[in-house]
Scaffold this motif. Structure first.
Motif, mmCIF file in Angstrom:
data_model
loop_
_atom_site.group_PDB
_atom_site.id
_atom_site.type_symbol
_atom_site.label_atom_id
_atom_site.label_comp_id
_atom_site.label_asym_id
_atom_site.label_seq_id
_atom_site.Cartn_x
_atom_site.Cartn_y
_atom_site.Cartn_z
ATOM 1 N N ASN A 47 5.617 3.060 7.116
ATOM 2 C CA ASN A 47 5.196 2.370 8.409
ATOM 3 C C ASN A 47 4.534 1.284 7.285
ATOM 4 O O ASN A 47 3.318 0.901 8.620
ATOM 5 N N TRP A 48 5.215 0.778 6.030
ATOM 6 C CA TRP A 48 4.158 -0.590 5.444
ATOM 7 C C TRP A 48 4.427 -1.560 6.833
ATOM 8 O O TRP A 48 5.218 -2.355 7.107
ATOM 9 N N GLN A 49 3.251 -2.272 6.678
ATOM 10 C CA GLN A 49 3.813 -3.877 7.533
ATOM 11 C C GLN A 49 3.719 -4.899 6.192
ATOM 12 O O GLN A 49 2.380 -4.838 5.633
ATOM 13 N N PRO A 89 5.890 8.852 -3.742
ATOM 14 C CA PRO A 89 4.780 7.842 -3.885
ATOM 15 C C PRO A 89 4.185 7.901 -5.119
ATOM 16 O O PRO A 89 4.921 8.859 -5.905
ATOM 17 N N GLN A 92 12.128 0.385 3.290
ATOM 18 C CA GLN A 92 11.085 0.794 3.140
ATOM 19 C C GLN A 92 11.630 2.146 4.135
ATOM 20 O O GLN A 92 12.105 2.178 4.798
ATOM 21 N N LYS A 98 10.568 7.006 4.154
ATOM 22 C CA LYS A 98 9.815 8.310 3.630
ATOM 23 C C LYS A 98 10.257 8.180 2.202
ATOM 24 O O LYS A 98 11.703 9.192 1.791
ATOM 25 N N TYR A 113 10.328 -4.742 3.496
ATOM 26 C CA TYR A 113 10.021 -4.077 4.874
ATOM 27 C C TYR A 113 11.124 -3.485 5.294
ATOM 28 O O TYR A 113 10.952 -2.338 6.048
ATOM 29 N N THR A 150 0.995 -1.324 -0.337
ATOM 30 C CA THR A 150 0.224 0.008 -0.285
ATOM 31 C C THR A 150 0.887 1.291 -0.241
ATOM 32 O O THR A 150 2.577 1.324 0.528
ATOM 33 N N ASP A 151 0.074 2.610 0.346
ATOM 34 C CA ASP A 151 1.320 3.960 0.065
ATOM 35 C C ASP A 151 1.785 3.601 1.109
ATOM 36 O O ASP A 151 2.422 4.491 1.420
ATOM 37 N N SER A 152 1.291 3.270 2.388
ATOM 38 C CA SER A 152 2.016 3.666 3.350
ATOM 39 C C SER A 152 3.287 2.796 3.382
ATOM 40 O O SER A 152 3.854 3.728 4.476
ATOM 41 N N ILE A 153 3.415 2.712 2.008
ATOM 42 C CA ILE A 153 5.165 1.918 3.126
ATOM 43 C C ILE A 153 6.007 3.261 1.919
ATOM 44 O O ILE A 153 7.379 3.711 2.472
ATOM 45 N N ALA A 208 5.566 5.997 2.989
ATOM 46 C CA ALA A 208 5.506 6.886 4.358
ATOM 47 C C ALA A 208 6.393 6.235 5.501
ATOM 48 O O ALA A 208 7.113 6.403 6.411
#
Length: 675
Positions: free
Chosen positions: A401-403, A440, A435, A437, A432, A394-397, A399
């Motif tokens: 903080n992707w899990q 995007p 990753q 910041k 993981y 997801t786009d959280s990567i 930031a």
């Protein structure tokens, strides 16, 4: 100590041939390691003078040396020296250098072209000290050169004059210069100063090291095809030109005395306005090449000009005449005729590309190595399995903080190389852990980019790890280097360093053997260096008078300075050195004392001897204070010899303890069958 070190490191090269073993023909077993007759014979032959027959005495000596060598390695490993950070760093750094020919390619990349172009925008000035390493040097020889370079660098960092260190240690002959002979003219030494230069002037590793330094900084030893260099960056300026044309006049101090050369340059300079520099160059210049062409030097680059020229040109305009300047070559002045600035990257690109194709930097590119490794190790990939991951990232990567998705098996293979496979799960775990910041991106394109990047990284790691397996000669080199480092470290621990710290043991050894350390007859001599501007006869009388009054050399010097009204630069006019010299210790003392009837009269004191031919710009006055009869040397006076001999004792005792500690067996039936 030196003899011992060379011997042990010679054995490092011998270990190259230890490969497959045959237990049915074992000549030697050391703590469970078996060495066959064939392997031992190869090692012996590698370390012996080529001969059709084997010298049994040499063979027996070699057997002892080899056993000692292996026992020392066992001790080093037991002490954990092969796991120390120093050892691991040394091996890693050495391997990094050794693998370059295996991973670099001759293809040209835009990054190398741009790097070369950007470097052309600056001129650097550097001095260096070269510790040469022959092309066929063993790892042991390379290690010895590196240790020497580190020692010299440490002295420079502590404030010793870099140029003096270069003159003393550098294997670059330009540092010391060359005296004139009947066959060759003299070459003045540069003390390691290379003058100004820019990109693609020096060999690439040397160039890169220089461009990584700040002004005044001293590099770690840099390895090139010539050996190890210690570099001091002395200047770094924006390039004032790409090439320039000048007309110059040069008066060579090798052809004229200093006074005559200065008179000639001043006379030539006074005629410039009247005659123009063309005629002056033809009439006065000692540069026969340019003089016959009105003084022209065309398309000059920084490395083709004396550094003093470059320093002036950076602040000059076209058609401007320089002042008179002095260099190590003589006296000069010049007229700056034209300056050609650096062209654009696109204009320079063809020339840079051609140069790089012949340069070692062509081997820097890793991309070609990766592609070739993919072919060699049967690389395959399945990007369809990559597409299945688009919904899991997801786009959280972006930031950071992707899990990782819970319960994801991910056992489908994304790519394989050799005997290793990289799965979907491996890929996600890599994402993981790396990753962070960032801006995007479109997820499928991001994963595609990361897949390509990670693939290249993993292929490079795999191929790198397989280099020793693929190239046996690299493995042999690295194994030998590892053993050489260990031998050096354990010997330093058990012998060299111990001899330096065990002052009581050293003193006891000296007391037991001090009858062996004796001075022969010596002459107590003070050598005075007196400037030619000083009245030598008058100065000699003062020195003689004060010597007979038993005045100290400092008292004598103070009176000389006062008598001749010297208030500035006293060392220029009067300096001295004192020593006690055996016959053969100093050629000047031999000539003036030991090789004359004076040496037969040990009652002579305060004898004044003068010789004005020993130095070109000084007068020397020698004062023979007295002769000193033979006597025992103090420990301080013979500490080097005593320490070396004490180290031999420590080594013998150490080897005896190793032979008691570890098990080894010689199969003399097999050993004696070697012919």
């Amino acid at each position: 100590m030196k003899k011992f070190f060379i011997l042990t490191l010679t054995l490092v090269l011998s270990s190259f041939v230890l490969n497959a073993q045959n237990d049915n023909d074992v000549v030697l077993e050391i703590q469970g390691e078996k060495i066959t007759k064939a392997e031992f014979l190869k090692m012996y032959n590698r370390n012996s003078v080529a001969s059709s027959t084997i010298d049994k005495e040499d063979l027996n000596k070699y057997l002892d040396l080899y056993i000692n060598y292996k026992l020392k390695l066992l001790q080093a490993k037991q002490d954990g020296l092969d796991t120390s950070k120093t050892y691991l760093d040394e091996v890693a750094n050495y391997r990094k250098q050794m693998i370059q020919p295996y991973i670099n390619d001759v293809s040209i990349t835009d990054s190398l072209i741009k790097e070369a172009y950007e470097r052309e925008k600056e001129f650097l000035r550097a001095s260096h000290i070269l510790i040469s390493v022959p092309a066929n040097a063993t790892p042991a020889d390379t290690l010895e050169a590196y240790k020497k370079a580190i020692m010299i660098r440490d002295r420079a960092l502590k404030g010793e004059d870099f140029s003096k260190l270069a003159i003393e240690y550098s294997d670059d002959p330009s540092a010391k210069g060359r005296e004139a002979t009947e066959e060759q003219s003299a070459i003045l030494g540069n003390g390691g100063d290379l003058g100004y230069f820019t990109s693609m002037t020096m060999v690439y590793p040397f160039e890169s090291a220089c461009y990584s330094l700040q002004k005044g900084e001293i590099s770690m030893p840099i390895k090139t095809t010539f050996g190890y260099h210690i570099i001091k960056l002395t200047d770094r300026i924006p390039a004032p030109f790409f090439t320039c044309n000048i007309k110059h006049v040069w008066i060579n101090t090798q052809k004229h005395s200093e006074q005559e050369a200065k008179q000639l340059i001043e006379e030539a300079y006074s005629h410039v306005n009247e005659w123009k520099i063309d005629s002056v160059a033809r009439a006065y210049s000692d540069d026969s090449y340019s003089a016959q062409n009105n003084g022209w030097l065309m398309k000059q680059k920084p490395n083709t000009l004396p550094a003093e020229y470059v320093e002036l040109i950076k602040d000059m305009k076209e058609e401007q005449l320089s002042p008179i300047i002095k260099t190590r070559y003589g006296w000069h002045f010049f007229k700056l005729m034209n300056i050609h600035p650096l062209q654009s990257l696109e204009e320079r690109k063809p020339q840079i590309t051609q140069r790089i194709s012949r340069d070692v930097r062509a081997y820097k590119t890793i991309e070609s190595f990766i592609e070739k490794s993919k072919v060699f190790y049967n690389f395959t990939e399945n990007k369809k399995n990559l597409n299945e991951l688009n919904s899991l990232v997801t786009d959280s990567i972006f930031a950071g903080n992707w899990q990782l998705p819970e319960g994801f098996i991910g056992d489908k293979v994304l790519f394989s190389i050799g005997d290793t496979s990289f799965t979907q799960k491996d890929f996600l775990e890599e994402l993981y852990t790396t990753q962070h910041k960032q801006t995007p991106e479109y997820i499928p394109l991001f994963l595609e980019k990361m897949f390509n990047s990670i693939t290249d990284k993993k292929v490079l790691e795999y191929a790198d790890n397989k280099l020793e397996e693929r190239f046996p000669e690299l493995k042999e080199t690295m194994d030998a280097f590892r053993e050489g480092i260990l031998i050096f470290a354990i010997t330093d621990k058990e012998v060299w360093n111990k001899s330096l710290t065990d002052s009581i043991g050293l003193a006891n050894f000296y007391e037991q053997h001090k009858a062996e350390y004796n001075w022969q007859d010596r002459a107590d001599v003070t050598t005075w260096n007196i400037d030619k501007s000083i009245d030598l006869k008058k100065a000699t009388k003062i020195i003689a008078k004060y010597s007979k009054k038993n005045k100290t050399n400092d008292q004598t010097r103070e009176y000389l300075l006062k008598k001749f009204s010297i208030t500035e630069k006293p060392d220029k006019y009067f300096s001295y050195s004192w020593g006690r010299y055996e016959k053969g210790a100093n050629k000047n003392i031999d000539k003036l004392i030991w090789n004359t009837p004076l040496a037969n009269d040990f009652k002579k004191e305060n004898v004044i001897l003068s010789d004005t031919t020993l130095m070109t710009n000084k007068n020397n006055v020698f004062v023979l204070k007295r002769f000193v009869a033979p006597q025992t040397k103090t420990l301080d006076e013979c500490k080097g010899v005593v320490t070396s001999q004490y180290q031999e004792v420590l080594e013998r005792n150490w080897i005896e303890s190793l032979r008691r500690k570890y098990t080894y067996t010689v199969n003399y039936d097999v050993f004696n069958s070697i012919k």
